[in-house]
Design a protein around this motif. Structure first.
Motif, PDB file in Angstrom:
ATOM      1  N   GLY A 541       4.129 -21.952 -12.167  1.00  0.00           N
ATOM      2  CA  GLY A 541       3.153 -22.681 -11.354  1.00  0.00           C
ATOM      3  C   GLY A 541       2.228 -21.792 -10.555  1.00  0.00           C
ATOM      4  O   GLY A 541       1.047 -22.116 -10.376  1.00  0.00           O
ATOM      5  N   GLY A 542       2.736 -20.671 -10.069  1.00  0.00           N
ATOM      6  CA  GLY A 542       1.893 -19.761  -9.290  1.00  0.00           C
ATOM      7  C   GLY A 542       0.780 -19.171 -10.124  1.00  0.00           C
ATOM      8  O   GLY A 542      -0.387 -19.131  -9.707  1.00  0.00           O
ATOM      9  N   TYR A 543       1.132 -18.698 -11.317  1.00  0.00           N
ATOM     10  CA  TYR A 543       0.110 -18.160 -12.216  1.00  0.00           C
ATOM     11  C   TYR A 543      -0.892 -19.237 -12.616  1.00  0.00           C
ATOM     12  O   TYR A 543      -2.102 -18.994 -12.673  1.00  0.00           O
ATOM     13  N   MET A 544      -0.401 -20.446 -12.906  1.00  0.00           N
ATOM     14  CA  MET A 544      -1.311 -21.505 -13.334  1.00  0.00           C
ATOM     15  C   MET A 544      -2.314 -21.843 -12.228  1.00  0.00           C
ATOM     16  O   MET A 544      -3.492 -22.069 -12.500  1.00  0.00           O
ATOM     17  N   GLN A 545      -1.845 -21.851 -10.979  1.00  0.00           N
ATOM     18  CA  GLN A 545      -2.764 -22.105  -9.863  1.00  0.00           C
ATOM     19  C   GLN A 545      -3.792 -20.989  -9.744  1.00  0.00           C
ATOM     20  O   GLN A 545      -4.992 -21.243  -9.573  1.00  0.00           O
ATOM     21  N   LEU A 546      -3.324 -19.744  -9.870  1.00  0.00           N
ATOM     22  CA  LEU A 546      -4.233 -18.603  -9.771  1.00  0.00           C
ATOM     23  C   LEU A 546      -5.279 -18.659 -10.885  1.00  0.00           C
ATOM     24  O   LEU A 546      -6.478 -18.452 -10.642  1.00  0.00           O
ATOM     25  N   ASP A 548      -6.308 -21.301 -12.548  1.00  0.00           N
ATOM     26  CA  ASP A 548      -7.195 -22.453 -12.341  1.00  0.00           C
ATOM     27  C   ASP A 548      -8.252 -22.136 -11.299  1.00  0.00           C
ATOM     28  O   ASP A 548      -9.442 -22.435 -11.490  1.00  0.00           O
ATOM     29  N   GLU A 549      -7.855 -21.505 -10.199  1.00  0.00           N
ATOM     30  CA  GLU A 549      -8.810 -21.159  -9.147  1.00  0.00           C
ATOM     31  C   GLU A 549      -9.802 -20.114  -9.639  1.00  0.00           C
ATOM     32  O   GLU A 549     -11.021 -20.239  -9.409  1.00  0.00           O
ATOM     33  N   LEU A 550      -9.306 -19.108 -10.343  1.00  0.00           N
ATOM     34  CA  LEU A 550     -10.194 -18.059 -10.845  1.00  0.00           C
ATOM     35  C   LEU A 550     -11.174 -18.639 -11.865  1.00  0.00           C
ATOM     36  O   LEU A 550     -12.358 -18.264 -11.887  1.00  0.00           O
ATOM     37  N   ASN A 551     -10.680 -19.550 -12.691  1.00  0.00           N
ATOM     38  CA  ASN A 551     -11.552 -20.213 -13.666  1.00  0.00           C
ATOM     39  C   ASN A 551     -12.673 -20.958 -12.952  1.00  0.00           C
ATOM     40  O   ASN A 551     -13.859 -20.830 -13.322  1.00  0.00           O
ATOM     41  N   GLN A 552     -12.324 -21.712 -11.917  1.00  0.00           N
ATOM     42  CA  GLN A 552     -13.340 -22.464 -11.177  1.00  0.00           C
ATOM     43  C   GLN A 552     -14.340 -21.535 -10.516  1.00  0.00           C
ATOM     44  O   GLN A 552     -15.559 -21.768 -10.563  1.00  0.00           O
ATOM     45  N   TRP A 553     -13.847 -20.471  -9.898  1.00  0.00           N
ATOM     46  CA  TRP A 553     -14.738 -19.568  -9.153  1.00  0.00           C
ATOM     47  C   TRP A 553     -15.668 -18.811 -10.094  1.00  0.00           C
ATOM     48  O   TRP A 553     -16.868 -18.688  -9.824  1.00  0.00           O
ATOM     49  N   LEU A 554     -15.134 -18.311 -11.183  1.00  0.00           N
ATOM     50  CA  LEU A 554     -15.978 -17.566 -12.128  1.00  0.00           C
ATOM     51  C   LEU A 554     -16.970 -18.496 -12.814  1.00  0.00           C
ATOM     52  O   LEU A 554     -18.094 -18.094 -13.131  1.00  0.00           O
TER      53      LEU A 554
END
Length: 969
Positions: A541-546, A548-554
């Motif tokens: 879950g931690g990696y998936m959140q990271l 997802d956030e990086l995907n949105q930001w980039l």
């Protein structure tokens, strides 16, 4: 005194170096009143973003790490026995602290300037020697990206070497790891290579086959004797690649001794954490006769100007830049830092230590197998190293549940359970596994003669497959076994290398910016570093959140609909983006669209990647100002409109200019049925001010090791995720093991589903702590710093290209070609900069005889001034050569760099002073960095190619061989 309790330190103030006072001085030198005015004069208004980046409010360093700890806690770090090419390891603390976590190693640049890179070159030579010894091959390179892509490189090398040009079938053992087969599918399709996946024991080898590939031990854990298969293949002129487990080769007969032509694999088991898939250094070893067809970087032994032992990158060090679409590989970023760690792991343990580790892993596997067989679980692999295979029938579900209850992950495929042990496995771990296997059958540990089995362990490896040959005999692997000795060895090599710890590295196109400590700290947290890439999704879950956030930001930064985080290098991102475009055209029935238009100024990986994607390259002219010739582009786009696949364009241009015609260029391509691929190498000049989508691109790769602060690590790791417009999202790369399919996904381009996942946290940290405002300010300061250097240097060096208003983007090209008229080469300037304590800017790219300078936003004014003072001082030295005040052949430029041994030696016969040589400006004396060797002799190194550690006592040179020929970069 009024107290302010709302104060929160801004990370951007730590990342962006110039303060307010220095900014004012720099703006005055540049000739503008504000940063906004400079940006208006630099970036065309029609491509400027109309609103600020919509990103979360920037976090302080303290708050970010606390928040990330909460995210990391969502990763459940179970003991992993999944195997499949990824194994838990014990990272020696002396290596973790002094290499992986040490900016003296991770902020180094690729060793193109060998004289100030002898430490990492020696460490990489150690890696090559280790690989050669363990595989039994004759030559090895200095690391590839991962095991799967190394296998694909081997396939293509075999294809390019085939004698029968009609042969197009490649046999693939069905027992390769599935992610490797997936990548072979991706790489083979553009070339029309047919993969025949089957059983090596039953396949009929035919004349239309050019190569074969097997795994050793096999993906299911079995150790096969492939000697007869190799011999049979060779009778048909079929070359054999072996994907080998490097650790197992301590006990197993090396592939080079039973017929392998190429051996590839990963060095991850040599002290490099799993990191949810990477980064890890792959290896590639082959026969001497194939050395000039090898992909990747090769470190070779040579001599310096004094005839002393020296190292440099040999042969194909920049092959894709030279051969472009004719290159055999597009590899640019490798995994140097991880290769260095693996080589140090071998040096720290030595041959005896490695043997003890390997025998222990194998012994525990035998103990577990024998114990479970006593419980009635037949073990299916007749011979094995560390991986056991059981068909447990209807008990698979119960075993799975019990394993999870004990926080252990095994590998499951229907009724088959596979257990792969590693160096972290203990006797107690083995007992735990036995207990829950026993529990499922209503038994317990007492039903196993454990102590008796433990005391009577015998190898199951057949005698003919037990290694007899020596390995790691060189002193480097037999001298540093105590921590004190290893620490001193690491530090002795580090001291030979210039890194960002010493001074700015103003490399155009390479963006050597601050790699902040806070960004680096979480990389080695166990929640990130000890995760297996194929762990169950409810544990990640931690990696998936990271992600997802990086995907949105980039996506917000690029303006695109979605990202793929899988490509683990910039050139890999290029290839992935082009394969997505190819899939898009094919899905629409446009199979004929295979023409890629590429400007003449493009980075060499562009045409190499396009060729790998099966495209026909058409070169577009550049005008006298370095810009794309729009008329030529339009003519060629219209000429090839029926077959046009894409345009590959770098923006701002490779020449460091925001071309004002970019929207028109993109429109021309779209009007003729093509897609626009933007090379993101220069994204550091775009973030927050414009974006790939805003200029009209359809796909773009991002060099996270440039713009987004992942360190270069002496030549890698890198990450090259791609962003795509909405219509291309369905085609983003999938994966054979972890379901990340987008609907019409191309097969994998990297071995792990999210590439080198553990270092994505670095870019995540950078964006989270900078916020939209900070990222935009960073871009503005990158442009300011570049234009400040331009303003200071343009009276001394012609600046080759500028925009309409005379501004450069984040980099500029200084023209040094005229100096050749009086004997000074651009290489002389590069080497002379070492005497001033600087790494040279990018030399002879994209224009021969020039240097391309990029300072980044992380450098303060006083460091920019030191660099400018050095360049101006060198210009005065060039003037003195021109005027005859310095000898044309015996001068500080031609003899650079000057080592401490030369400066302090008794035999000084030069017509200039020692102080002029070693301390050319007053500031140099305050903090002198000494190159450890004189100018390296490239010609000698290529003529007498030595790519493993030679005993220095045996390495003697004839006086006639000690020459100083002309040097190229």
């Amino acid at each position: 005194m009024k107290l302010n309790i709302d104060y929160q330190e801004k990370f951007q103030a730590r990342h962006i170096a110039p303060n307010a006072a220095d900014t004012a001085k720099m703006l005055k030198t540049v000739g503008v009143n504000s940063l906004d005015e400079l940006i208006e004069q630099t970036i065309p208004n029609q491509i400027r973003l109309k609103k600020p980046l919509n990103l979360p409010v920037a976090k302080s360093e303290f708050d970010y790490l606390n928040t990330l700890k909460q995210t990391a806690s969502k990763n459940k770090v179970f003991k992993s026995y999944i195997g499949q090419g990824y194994y838990d390891v014990i990272v020696p603390g002396v290596i973790q602290r002094n290499i992986l976590e040490n900016p003296g190693w991770y902020t180094q640049y690729t060793p193109y300037q060998a004289e100030i890179a002898q430490g990492r070159l020696q460490a990489l030579l150690n890696f090559q020697t280790m690989v050669i010894d363990l595989t039994g091959m004759e030559i090895a390179n200095a690391s590839l990206l991962d095991e799967g892509t190394a296998a694909a490189e081997a396939m293509f090398m075999q294809y390019s070497l085939r004698k029968n040009q009609k042969a197009n079938v490649f046999f693939v053992s069905e027992e390769l790891f599935p992610q490797t087969i997936d990548i072979l599918k991706t790489r083979s399709e553009p070339y029309g290579i047919q993969l025949l996946v089957g059983d090596h024991r039953t396949v009929e080898l035919t004349d239309d086959m050019f190569g074969a590939i097997v795994q050793y031990p096999a993906g299911n854990g079995a150790v096969y004797n492939y000697a007869d298969f190799a011999a049979q293949a060779h009778t048909k002129n079929i070359k054999l690649t072996v994907v080998a487990d490097l650790l197992s080769l301590v006990l197993l007969t090396p592939p080079g001794e039973w017929g392998a032509d190429i051996v590839v694999g990963t060095s991850q088991r040599f002290g490099v954490p799993m990191g949810f898939g990477g980064p890890h250094a792959a290896f590639f070893a082959t026969k001497e006769e194939y050395k000039r067809s090898m992909p990747g970087r090769i470190i070779g032994v040579t001599i310096d100007s004094a005839g002393n032992y020296a190292l440099r990158m040999a042969l194909q060090t920049r092959e894709q830049h030279i051969r472009r679409d004719k290159a055999t590989s597009n590899i640019c970023t490798a995994q140097a830092l991880l290769a260095i760690m693996a080589g140090m792991y071998a040096a720290y343990h030595g041959p005896q230590g490695l043997k003890l580790i390997t025998e222990r892993v194998h012994g525990l596997a035998v103990l577990l197998a024998n114990s479970l067989q006593q419980l009635g679980y037949p073990q299916l692999n007749e011979a094995y190293f560390d991986t056991l295979k059981f068909d447990v029938g209807e008990l698979a579900g119960s075993i799975h549940s019990e394993a999870l209850n004990n926080e252990m992950n095994l590998h499951y495929s229907g009724s088959v359970v596979t257990i792969a042990l590693d160096e972290t496995t203990s006797v107690e771990d083995v007992k735990t596994i036995i207990r829950f296997f026993a529990k499922v059958k209503g038994k317990n540990l007492n039903d196993v003669n454990f102590d008796e089995l433990k005391s009577n362990l015998q190898t199951v490896i057949p005698t003919e497959l037990q290694r007899q040959s020596a390995y790691l005999t060189h002193p480097v692997f037999n001298s540093h076994h105590s921590e004190h000795e290893m620490l001193r060895y690491i530090k002795s090599l580090e001291a030979k290398d210039l890194s960002l710890c010493h001074s700015m590295i103003a490399l155009g196109s390479c963006t050597m910016k601050l790699n902040a400590t806070t960004e680096m700290v979480p990389v080695t947290w166990p929640e990130f570093s000890k995760m297996h890439p194929f762990a169950p999704t409810d544990q990640t879950g931690g990696y998936m959140q990271l992600f997802d956030e990086l995907n949105q930001w980039l996506s917000e930064i690029t303006g695109f609909a979605a990202m793929s985080l899988q490509p683990n290098a910039g050139a890999q991102g290029e290839y992935a983006g082009l394969m997505v475009i190819r899939a898009y055209h094919n899905d629409r029935g446009d199979h004929h669209r295979n023409v890629a238009l590429i400007p003449a100024s493009a980075h060499g990986t562009n045409p190499a990647s396009a060729a790998m994607a099966g495209m026909k390259i058409i070169v577009v002219k550049c005008d006298e100002n370095g810009n794309i010739d729009v008329a030529d582009l339009k003519a060629k786009a219209e000429q090839h409109k029926d077959d046009l696949s894409c345009l590959m364009v770098t923006y701002p241009s490779t020449h460091g200019v925001f071309e004002e015609s970019i929207i028109e260029i993109c429109n021309i391509i779209h009007e003729n049925g093509g897609q626009v691929y933007m090379d993101g190498a220069n994204m550091n000049a775009q973030v927050g001010l414009t974006s790939p989508a805003n200029i009209g691109a359809d796909v773009c790769h991002l060099n996270l090791h440039k713009t987004f602060c992942i360190p270069h690590g002496g030549g890698g790791p890198g990450m090259g995720p791609i962003g795509v417009a909405k219509h291309l999202v369905p085609y983003l790369p999938g994966h054979a093991v972890v379901n990340i399919d987008q609907g019409k996904s191309i097969p994998a381009v990297s071995a792990a589903p999210w590439g080198s996942a553990s270092i994505l946290v670095i870019s995540h940290a950078y964006i989270a702590m900078m916020g939209g405002e900070g990222l935009t300010n960073a871009t503005q300061y990158a442009i300011l710093n570049a234009n400040y250097i331009k303003a200071r240097l343009e009276g001394h060096y012609p600046v080759l290209y500028t925009g309409t208003n005379g501004r450069c983007a984040h980099e500029m090209i200084l023209d040094c070609r005229a100096f050749k008229n009086f004997g000074v080469e651009v290489t002389d300037i590069a080497k002379r900069l070492m005497d001033y304590g600087f790494h040279a800017p990018t030399v002879s790219f994209p224009v021969a005889g020039t240097v391309m300078v990029e300072p980044t936003e992380s450098e303060p004014k006083h460091e920019l001034d030191r660099f400018c003072d050095a360049m101006i001082s060198i210009r005065h030295e060039i003037d003195d050569v021109q005027k005859g005040l310095l000898d044309k052949t015996d001068n500080p430029l031609k003899n650079a760099p000057h080592t401490a041994a030369v400066i302090t030696g008794n035999d000084w016969k030069h017509p200039y002073t020692r102080q002029k040589a070693g301390f050319p400006l007053p500031y140099v004396a305050d903090y002198k960095f000494w190159p450890s060797v004189g100018r390296v002799n490239d010609t000698y190194g290529d003529r007498t190619l030595i790519c493993s550690c030679p005993p220095l006592s045996d390495y003697e040179f004839e006086e006639s061989e000690i020459t100083t020929p002309e040097y190229g970069t």
